[in-house]
Design a protein around this motif. Structure first.
Motif, PDB file in Angstrom:
ATOM      1  N   VAL A 195      -8.235  17.175  -3.841  1.00 39.42           N
ATOM      2  CA  VAL A 195      -7.726  16.770  -2.682  1.00 39.42           C
ATOM      3  C   VAL A 195      -6.566  16.888  -3.602  1.00 39.42           C
ATOM      4  N   SER A 196      -5.182  17.273  -2.601  1.00 37.17           N
ATOM      5  CA  SER A 196      -3.647  16.847  -3.484  1.00 37.17           C
ATOM      6  C   SER A 196      -3.060  16.215  -1.966  1.00 37.17           C
ATOM      7  N   CYS A 197      -1.952  15.634  -2.522  1.00 36.42           N
ATOM      8  CA  CYS A 197      -1.279  14.817  -1.656  1.00 36.42           C
ATOM      9  C   CYS A 197       0.076  13.982  -2.448  1.00 36.42           C
ATOM     10  N   GLU A 198       0.769  13.735  -1.810  1.00 37.10           N
ATOM     11  CA  GLU A 198       2.707  13.494  -2.128  1.00 37.10           C
ATOM     12  C   GLU A 198       2.395  12.012  -3.294  1.00 37.10           C
ATOM     13  N   THR A 199       1.541  11.507  -2.913  1.00 38.54           N
ATOM     14  CA  THR A 199       2.388  10.191  -2.937  1.00 38.54           C
ATOM     15  C   THR A 199       0.725   9.252  -2.928  1.00 38.54           C
ATOM     16  N   LEU A 200       0.737   8.203  -4.269  1.00 38.77           N
ATOM     17  CA  LEU A 200      -0.117   7.372  -4.065  1.00 38.77           C
ATOM     18  C   LEU A 200      -0.328   6.158  -4.486  1.00 38.77           C
ATOM     19  N   ARG A 201      -0.704   4.986  -4.218  1.00 35.55           N
ATOM     20  CA  ARG A 201      -0.772   3.596  -3.607  1.00 35.55           C
ATOM     21  C   ARG A 201      -1.754   3.000  -4.435  1.00 35.55           C
ATOM     22  N   ILE A 202      -1.654   1.757  -4.650  1.00 35.69           N
ATOM     23  CA  ILE A 202      -2.420   1.064  -5.368  1.00 35.69           C
ATOM     24  C   ILE A 202      -2.471  -0.014  -4.150  1.00 35.69           C
ATOM     25  N   GLU A 203      -4.006   0.017  -3.670  1.00 33.07           N
ATOM     26  CA  GLU A 203      -4.739  -0.593  -2.637  1.00 33.07           C
ATOM     27  C   GLU A 203      -5.552  -2.059  -3.642  1.00 33.07           C
ATOM     28  N   SER A 204      -5.283  -3.492  -3.785  1.00 36.32           N
ATOM     29  CA  SER A 204      -6.405  -4.205  -4.365  1.00 36.32           C
ATOM     30  C   SER A 204      -6.401  -5.602  -3.146  1.00 36.32           C
ATOM     31  N   ARG A 205      -8.206  -5.350  -3.719  1.00 31.06           N
ATOM     32  CA  ARG A 205      -8.938  -6.633  -3.046  1.00 31.06           C
ATOM     33  C   ARG A 205      -9.774  -7.406  -3.669  1.00 31.06           C
ATOM     34  N   GLU A 206      -9.967  -8.428  -3.086  1.00 28.56           N
ATOM     35  CA  GLU A 206     -11.273  -9.366  -4.570  1.00 28.56           C
ATOM     36  C   GLU A 206     -12.072  -9.572  -3.291  1.00 28.56           C
ATOM     37  N   TYR A 207     -13.443  -9.793  -5.086  1.00 30.32           N
ATOM     38  CA  TYR A 207     -14.932  -9.453  -4.169  1.00 30.32           C
ATOM     39  C   TYR A 207     -15.427 -10.737  -5.471  1.00 30.32           C
ATOM     40  N   GLU A 208     -16.196 -11.175  -4.859  1.00 26.65           N
ATOM     41  CA  GLU A 208     -17.497 -12.336  -5.888  1.00 26.65           C
ATOM     42  C   GLU A 208     -15.992 -12.542  -6.878  1.00 26.65           C
ATOM     43  N   GLY A 209     -14.496 -12.949  -6.906  1.00 28.01           N
ATOM     44  CA  GLY A 209     -14.202 -13.216  -8.169  1.00 28.01           C
ATOM     45  C   GLY A 209     -13.508 -12.643  -9.291  1.00 28.01           C
ATOM     46  N   LYS A 210     -13.958 -10.826  -9.042  1.00 29.47           N
ATOM     47  CA  LYS A 210     -13.333  -9.963  -9.681  1.00 29.47           C
ATOM     48  C   LYS A 210     -12.710  -9.265  -8.627  1.00 29.47           C
ATOM     49  N   VAL A 211     -11.306  -8.320  -9.441  1.00 34.21           N
ATOM     50  CA  VAL A 211     -10.101  -8.249  -7.746  1.00 34.21           C
ATOM     51  C   VAL A 211     -10.534  -6.045  -8.376  1.00 34.21           C
ATOM     52  N   TYR A 212     -11.032  -5.499  -6.928  1.00 32.49           N
ATOM     53  CA  TYR A 212     -10.548  -3.965  -7.051  1.00 32.49           C
ATOM     54  C   TYR A 212      -9.657  -3.155  -6.749  1.00 32.49           C
ATOM     55  N   ASN A 213      -9.032  -2.290  -7.470  1.00 28.05           N
ATOM     56  CA  ASN A 213      -8.196  -0.919  -7.382  1.00 28.05           C
ATOM     57  C   ASN A 213      -8.556   0.351  -6.110  1.00 28.05           C
ATOM     58  N   THR A 214      -8.426   0.620  -5.686  1.00 27.72           N
ATOM     59  CA  THR A 214      -8.679   1.509  -4.970  1.00 27.72           C
ATOM     60  C   THR A 214      -6.779   2.460  -4.629  1.00 27.72           C
ATOM     61  N   LEU A 215      -7.001   3.431  -5.402  1.00 30.96           N
ATOM     62  CA  LEU A 215      -5.700   4.455  -5.007  1.00 30.96           C
ATOM     63  C   LEU A 215      -5.663   5.165  -4.000  1.00 30.96           C
ATOM     64  N   GLN A 216      -4.521   5.135  -2.961  1.00 25.69           N
ATOM     65  CA  GLN A 216      -4.522   5.923  -1.210  1.00 25.69           C
ATOM     66  C   GLN A 216      -3.705   6.854  -1.735  1.00 25.69           C
ATOM     67  N   ALA A 217      -3.709   7.930  -0.861  1.00 23.60           N
ATOM     68  CA  ALA A 217      -2.621   8.990  -0.513  1.00 23.60           C
ATOM     69  C   ALA A 217      -1.207   7.419   0.442  1.00 23.60           C
ATOM     70  N   GLY A 218      -0.528   8.219   0.122  1.00 28.10           N
ATOM     71  CA  GLY A 218       0.580   7.493   0.851  1.00 28.10           C
ATOM     72  C   GLY A 218       0.229   8.245   2.372  1.00 28.10           C
ATOM     73  N   GLY A 219       0.250   9.232   2.392  1.00 25.12           N
ATOM     74  CA  GLY A 219      -0.356   9.515   3.936  1.00 25.12           C
ATOM     75  C   GLY A 219      -1.412  10.340   4.127  1.00 25.12           C
ATOM     76  N   PHE A 220      -1.393  11.379   5.006  1.00 26.03           N
ATOM     77  CA  PHE A 220      -2.652  11.867   4.825  1.00 26.03           C
ATOM     78  C   PHE A 220      -2.112  12.584   4.322  1.00 26.03           C
ATOM     79  N   ALA A 221      -3.770  13.805   3.057  1.00 25.91           N
ATOM     80  CA  ALA A 221      -3.961  14.011   2.223  1.00 25.91           C
ATOM     81  C   ALA A 221      -4.180  15.503   2.467  1.00 25.91           C
ATOM     82  N   ASN A 222      -4.616  16.318   1.969  1.00 25.23           N
ATOM     83  CA  ASN A 222      -4.433  17.961   1.900  1.00 25.23           C
ATOM     84  C   ASN A 222      -5.880  17.994   1.300  1.00 25.23           C
ATOM     85  N   LEU A 223      -7.381  18.824   1.904  1.00 24.40           N
ATOM     86  CA  LEU A 223      -8.579  19.095   0.989  1.00 24.40           C
ATOM     87  C   LEU A 223      -8.330  20.525   0.887  1.00 24.40           C
ATOM     88  N   ILE A 224      -7.980  21.528  -0.151  1.00 19.46           N
ATOM     89  CA  ILE A 224      -7.686  21.741  -1.010  1.00 19.46           C
ATOM     90  C   ILE A 224      -9.195  22.773  -1.812  1.00 19.46           C
TER      91      ILE A 224
END
Length: 139
Positions: free
Chosen positions: A70-99
């Motif tokens: 997958v290609s994308c111009e920008t990535l941003r971090i989404e953080s969420r907490e679950y059972e006392g642990k913080v999980y980070n996921t990277l997301q595309a700033g817009g729609f991504a391209n399947l290459i």
């Protein structure tokens, strides 16, 4: 630009709408660190199929266990907490391209093929000098 290659970890979420079909795909990259411990990076990407052809390609590509790029111009971090642990996921700033998408299902036995006749070809004669790519560098 970012290019991410990973395996689809979960069944993609699919939402049909008036503007096409939205696919939400989660990927995971995995590697071993210096201590031989597995490290993971998780990604979430959004794809919008506005045509039947694109929708068919996405249905084939977005299956659990398949590898995609997958290609994308920008990535941003989404953080969420679950059972006392913080999980980070990277997301595309817009729609991504399947290459790239892994095609087919499980590995199949190789098929028998007819032996090919090998032909010897003469190397082409080239009168031009070889290209020195260092000449193109401006410094």
């Amino acid at each position: 630009m970012h290019v991410i290659t990973g395996e689809i970890r979960k069944e993609p979420r699919v939402k049909a709408g008036a503007n096409g079909t939205l696919y939400i795909v989660e990927l995971s990259e995995r590697y071993k660190d210096r201590d031989q411990q597995w490290q993971y990076t998780n990604y979430t990407f959004f794809f919008n199929a506005k045509s039947e052809g694109l929708n068919g390609w996405y249905q084939e590509a977005f299956q659990v266990g398949k590898v995609i790029s997958v290609s994308c111009e920008t990535l941003r971090i989404e953080s969420r907490e679950y059972e006392g642990k913080v999980y980070n996921t990277l997301q595309a700033g817009g729609f991504a391209n399947l290459i790239f998408s892994q095609r087919g299902g499980q590995q199949q036995a190789p098929q028998q093929s007819q032996p090919r006749q090998q032909t010897q070809s003469q190397p082409r004669q080239n009168s031009e000098p070889p290209i020195d790519f260092d000449d193109d560098i401006p410094f």
